[in-house]
Design a protein around this motif. Structure first.
Motif, short mmCIF file in Angstrom:
data_model
loop_
_atom_site.label_atom_id
_atom_site.label_comp_id
_atom_site.label_asym_id
_atom_site.label_seq_id
_atom_site.Cartn_x
_atom_site.Cartn_y
_atom_site.Cartn_z
N SER A 107 75.86 12.93 8.06
CA SER A 107 76.45 11.57 7.76
C SER A 107 76.66 11.48 6.24
N ALA A 108 77.71 11.06 5.72
CA ALA A 108 77.90 10.83 4.36
C ALA A 108 76.97 9.94 3.82
N ASP A 109 76.90 8.92 4.87
CA ASP A 109 75.98 7.47 4.30
C ASP A 109 74.88 7.57 5.26
N LEU A 110 73.98 6.83 4.94
CA LEU A 110 72.61 6.60 5.46
C LEU A 110 73.27 5.35 6.88
N LEU A 111 72.72 5.16 7.78
CA LEU A 111 73.07 4.29 8.83
C LEU A 111 72.85 3.02 8.64
N ASP A 112 73.43 2.06 9.05
CA ASP A 112 73.29 0.65 8.84
C ASP A 112 72.14 0.44 9.99
N SER A 113 71.53 -0.90 9.73
CA SER A 113 70.45 -1.43 10.64
C SER A 113 70.88 -1.32 12.27
N ALA A 114 72.00 -1.85 12.45
CA ALA A 114 72.39 -1.73 13.81
C ALA A 114 72.58 -0.31 14.27
N ASP A 115 73.11 0.53 13.84
CA ASP A 115 73.10 1.80 14.23
C ASP A 115 71.98 2.62 14.50
N ALA A 116 71.04 2.43 13.16
CA ALA A 116 69.70 3.00 13.26
C ALA A 116 68.96 2.38 14.46
N PHE A 117 69.03 1.05 14.74
CA PHE A 117 68.31 0.39 15.88
C PHE A 117 68.54 1.21 17.34
N ALA A 118 70.19 1.36 17.54
CA ALA A 118 70.45 1.71 18.61
C ALA A 118 69.95 3.31 18.77
N LEU A 119 70.02 4.04 17.59
CA LEU A 119 69.44 5.38 17.73
C LEU A 119 68.03 5.57 18.17
N ARG A 120 67.30 4.47 17.92
CA ARG A 120 65.75 4.43 18.37
C ARG A 120 65.76 4.28 19.77
N ARG A 121 66.65 3.67 20.33
CA ARG A 121 66.58 3.39 21.86
C ARG A 121 67.25 4.52 22.68
N ALA A 122 67.54 5.55 22.16
CA ALA A 122 68.31 6.69 22.62
C ALA A 122 67.59 7.54 23.38
N LYS A 123 68.06 7.87 24.94
CA LYS A 123 67.41 8.81 25.61
C LYS A 123 68.18 10.08 25.80
N ALA A 124 69.42 9.82 25.44
CA ALA A 124 70.46 10.93 25.39
C ALA A 124 71.45 10.83 24.10
N LEU A 125 71.59 11.76 23.54
CA LEU A 125 72.57 11.86 22.38
C LEU A 125 73.63 13.16 22.24
N ARG A 126 74.91 12.47 22.05
CA ARG A 126 76.01 13.44 21.61
C ARG A 126 76.47 13.12 20.39
N ILE A 127 76.89 14.23 19.80
CA ILE A 127 77.74 13.97 18.35
C ILE A 127 79.05 14.74 18.54
N VAL A 128 79.97 14.04 18.53
CA VAL A 128 81.26 14.42 18.51
C VAL A 128 82.17 14.33 17.50
N VAL A 129 82.89 15.65 17.12
CA VAL A 129 83.74 15.61 15.78
C VAL A 129 85.11 15.84 16.45
N ASP A 130 86.10 14.75 16.20
CA ASP A 130 87.49 14.82 16.47
C ASP A 130 87.49 15.07 17.61
N GLY A 131 86.66 14.58 18.61
CA GLY A 131 86.82 14.86 20.08
C GLY A 131 86.11 16.46 20.64
N ARG A 132 85.66 17.06 19.79
CA ARG A 132 84.88 18.33 20.19
C ARG A 132 83.27 18.05 20.00
N THR A 133 82.70 18.10 21.25
CA THR A 133 81.25 18.13 21.07
C THR A 133 80.26 19.07 20.32
N VAL A 134 79.61 18.80 19.29
CA VAL A 134 78.99 19.71 18.54
C VAL A 134 77.60 19.62 18.75
#
Length: 316
Positions: free
Chosen positions: A253-280
């Motif tokens: 990520s070009a920037d550090l996550l803001d507080s809302a996104d970082a808080f959501a990440l802490r609660r994650a039980k599953a995670l996908r990262i998608v770039v232009d519609g493609r799952t990486v």
């Protein structure tokens, strides 16, 4: 705040290839197996009829294996098996870019090594179909297996010098307990947490001054490039601008996550990262280890001491 170059350098060093054909292998007296020091580990390889390469790789005495295709891709499937005249064992196969590399992402246990050591014939099967067969009798295979383990422990032998610990080899992950998925490496002002993920990927958390960014590394091939990336959790999603290393072996990520996104990440039980519609990257967390590593890597980046050692120096 942009992620500092030093942190990106750490991520790049941790995403070095895990399996590659040895470049300067020293051959055994039988002339079949060569051993080479390879990116802080040791690799023993033998070229098969047809040009493919069967390879053993050892790191700190732990052994894995791979099959490098040369002229055509390796058959892809979900169920792998090694069969020898001394027995056999199952394994979960992973594949490199374009399926030119088949490898086992875990290390072989004692039972598997006991099957391999006395073997005179060996076959690699995927979904029940053979993809490679080799005669080991008379090739010095047992000596190559023992040699690649010894080499990876720093011992010298017919292969020359073994692995030598050197700071120039790059950052070393520190783990809280043996067998943990997550490790942390500490830079001067930054901390990075990294764990292996499916499809030969690495999930990485980059932290500066208690804030985090996110990254994906690959140990084979390239990551798909795009202008817009999205993190999708089981309950939340957010976008980020991806930056890529030369060769696209990792993105962050070009920037550090803001507080809302970082808080959501802490609660994650599953995670996908998608770039232009493609799952990486697509992972699920069976316990609270992801939350714990977020707490640990952010504490490290704030300068706190812990199982990771001395913390980083927080930026002024």
């Amino acid at each position: 705040m942009r992620l500092v170059h030093a942190l990106v350098l750490i991520a790049a060093l941790l995403a070095r290839p895990a399996l590659a054909a040895p470049q300067d292998a020293v051959m055994n007296r039988e002339g079949y197996w060569g051993i080479d020091v390879d990116s802080g580990a040791c690799a023993a390889s033998m070229t098969l009829q047809g040009g493919s390469v069967f390879l053993l790789r050892a790191l700190d005495g732990e052994v894995t294996f791979g099959l490098l295709g040369v002229r055509s891709p390796v058959r892809k499937g979900k169920a792998g098996r090694i069969e020898t005249d001394a027995g056999g064992f199952d394994f979960a196969p992973s594949y490199g870019e374009d399926a030119m590399t088949l490898f086992y992402a875990e290390t072989l246990d004692a039972k598997a090594l006991d099957v391999l050591r006395p073997a005179r014939q060996l076959r690699v099967l995927i979904d029940g179909a053979p993809v490679a067969a080799m005669t080991l009798e008379g090739t010095g295979f047992e000596g190559a297996l023992d040699g690649v383990v010894a080499c990876s422990k720093g011992q010298a032998g017919w292969w020359g010098k073994g692995v030598v610990a050197d700071a120039s080899d790059g950052p070393v992950l520190v783990y809280q307990r043996e067998g943990d998925a997550w490790g942390i490496v500490t830079g001067e002002t930054t901390c990075l947490a990294s764990a292996a993920a499916p499809d030969d990927r690495q999930l990485q958390l980059l932290s500066v001054g208690g804030r985090i960014g996110i990254a994906v590394g690959t140990t084979t091939g390239k990551l798909p490039k795009g202008r817009k990336a999205r993190v999708v959790t089981d309950s939340y999603s957010f976008e980020f601008t991806p930056e890529y290393s030369d060769g696209a072996t990792y993105l962050n990520s070009a920037d550090l996550l803001d507080s809302a996104d970082a808080f959501a990440l802490r609660r994650a039980k599953a995670l996908r990262i998608v770039v232009d519609g493609r799952t990486v990257l697509d992972v699920a967390f069976d316990d609270d280890s992801f939350l714990q590593i977020i707490d640990a890597v952010t504490a490290c980046s704030r300068g706190e001491k812990g199982w990771w050692g001395e913390g980083a120096k927080p930026p002024r």
